[in-house]
Design an enzyme around this catalytic site. Sequence first.
Site, PDB file in Angstrom:
ATOM      1  CB  ALA A   9      -0.925  -0.017   1.221  1.00 58.52           C
ATOM      2  CB  ALA A  10       4.379   1.750  -0.483  1.00 62.91           C
ATOM      3  CB  THR A  78       6.438  -5.243  -6.362  1.00 62.60           C
ATOM      4  OG1 THR A  78       7.148  -5.835  -7.469  1.00 62.60           O
ATOM      5  CG2 THR A  78       5.322  -4.363  -6.917  1.00 62.60           C
ATOM      6  CG  ASP A 102      -3.792  -1.455  -6.649  1.00 61.71           C
ATOM      7  OD1 ASP A 102      -3.690  -2.692  -6.509  1.00 61.71           O
ATOM      8  OD2 ASP A 102      -3.117  -0.807  -7.468  1.00 61.71           O
ATOM      9  N   GLY A 139       1.439  -8.157 -16.373  1.00 64.85           N
ATOM     10  CA  GLY A 139       2.524  -9.108 -16.557  1.00 64.85           C
ATOM     11  C   GLY A 139       1.978 -10.409 -17.111  1.00 64.85           C
ATOM     12  NE  ARG A 332     -29.465  19.779   9.396  1.00 62.99           N
ATOM     13  CZ  ARG A 332     -29.280  21.003   9.860  1.00 62.99           C
ATOM     14  NH1 ARG A 332     -30.311  21.844   9.986  1.00 62.99           N
ATOM     15  NH2 ARG A 332     -28.067  21.393  10.211  1.00 62.99           N
ATOM     16  CE  LYS A 350     -27.809  20.491  13.711  1.00 62.98           C
ATOM     17  NZ  LYS A 350     -27.781  20.554  15.194  1.00 62.98           N
ATOM     18  CG  HIS A 362     -48.324  19.738   6.451  1.00 63.94           C
ATOM     19  ND1 HIS A 362     -49.326  18.876   6.053  1.00 63.94           N
ATOM     20  CD2 HIS A 362     -48.843  20.438   7.490  1.00 63.94           C
ATOM     21  CE1 HIS A 362     -50.399  19.062   6.810  1.00 63.94           C
ATOM     22  NE2 HIS A 362     -50.126  20.003   7.683  1.00 63.94           N
TER      23      HIS A 362
END
Length: 458
Positions: A9-10, A78, A102, A139, A332, A350, A362
């Site tokens: 993950a570099a 790698t 990835d 590859g 919210r 909220k 309403h």
Amino acid sequence: MNKFAIVLAAGKGTRMKSALPKVLHQVAGKSMLAHVLKSVSEVEIAKNVVIVGHEADRVIATLPKGTQFVKQVEQLGTGHAVRIAADLLANEEGATLVIAGDTPLITGETLGALFDYHFAQKATATILTAIAPNPTGYGRIIRDEKGSVEKIVEQKDANDFEKSITEINTGTYIFDNKSLFKALTEITTDNAQGEYYLTDVIEIFKKAGQTIAAHILDDFDESLGVNDRVALSQAEGTMRKRINHEHMVNGVTLIDPATTYIDSEVTIGAETVIEANVTIKGNTFIGKNVLITNGSRIENSEIHSNCEVRNSTVEESRMSVGSNVGPYAHLRPGTVLSEEVHVGNFVEIKGSTLGKGTKAGHLTYIGNATVGEKVNFGAGTITANFDGKNKFNTEIDDFAFIGSNSTIIAPLHIGKNALTAAGSVVTEDVPDEAVEIGRGKQVNKLGRAKKMPHYRGQ
């Protein structure tokens, strides 16, 4: 035999054209790296090491607690990335999975099958391969006349014949651990990229007469490595199909799966119906027999059984059994609806709790309020909870009736069975069972309209 893992993950991910590290880009609401780590965790790994490099601290901050990592200061390929894990793994007995961070579509089931195949073949190295419709960029797997794996040739180093081969290296491997780290000391940068290729260890093993196995993937989609935004969208689409299929198999009705976006951590109960153009994100729980209609968006929320969400937005909120919202309502963050609450057209709530059976039908705003059971809000009710600097709370007790177009100036308390008259501006507490009237007296000035600009005569 012990199982280990190294997750790569570099990389910077230049083709993503993003300030965000490539492995942190999301697929179905979760980073690609998180998807990979979840799949790896499903195969009983004794020790998992993540190799970080570009924006290392940002990547480290996302790792599950206790995850071991090594920083690759210079990205030299790698092979170099794996080699720097030597201090943590080189002396261990067992088999080591090497996988790129990835590749979000790889499954734990596939990794488990790869380990099983590796052990069954008694191999020094096992490569996860796939037959690619278009192998450009991958590859290639080079086999000898007996069909055994001879080596892996990277795209930039391949000749025309090798480029015509459709069996590709997915970038996922299992190695005998000690053999791997010994071979890594022998690889060089004598290639088109001037890097240490992990794939060169395959040729080293082959020359030493060791067994190289290849396990071919049934589903090519799992091998997808994401290097740009196009591949990211492909991964998103494939993951979405996978997620939606699983929900439908488990008894959820999706009217139009192609326009239904459900994140990977969402839980949905059977008999729930989800119409088209719905987005459900984050750690959302949806119970049984729920209806979610066209255009709704739900994020990090709990929606319990027998609820309805009609053309509405629900964020970081909880709807209890039998409650319903919409159309065009907005819950919210911090909103809690108790059982059988009704929130109707163009209502925004909220940071408030509404008791059982309460109705706001309403055109209402309720903010920072604690509301009891079976309270009725008339159209146009506003809790004025903000003075420009601070938020203030409103308390409304059971069975209160809030008249249409009432403005409640917080902080205040409205008692049980109290009533506010329509059009009131409520500035003081209202006692239990009281009727509050807080509006100016109406005055009719006869004939005055004739002097006003709007007047059009008889």
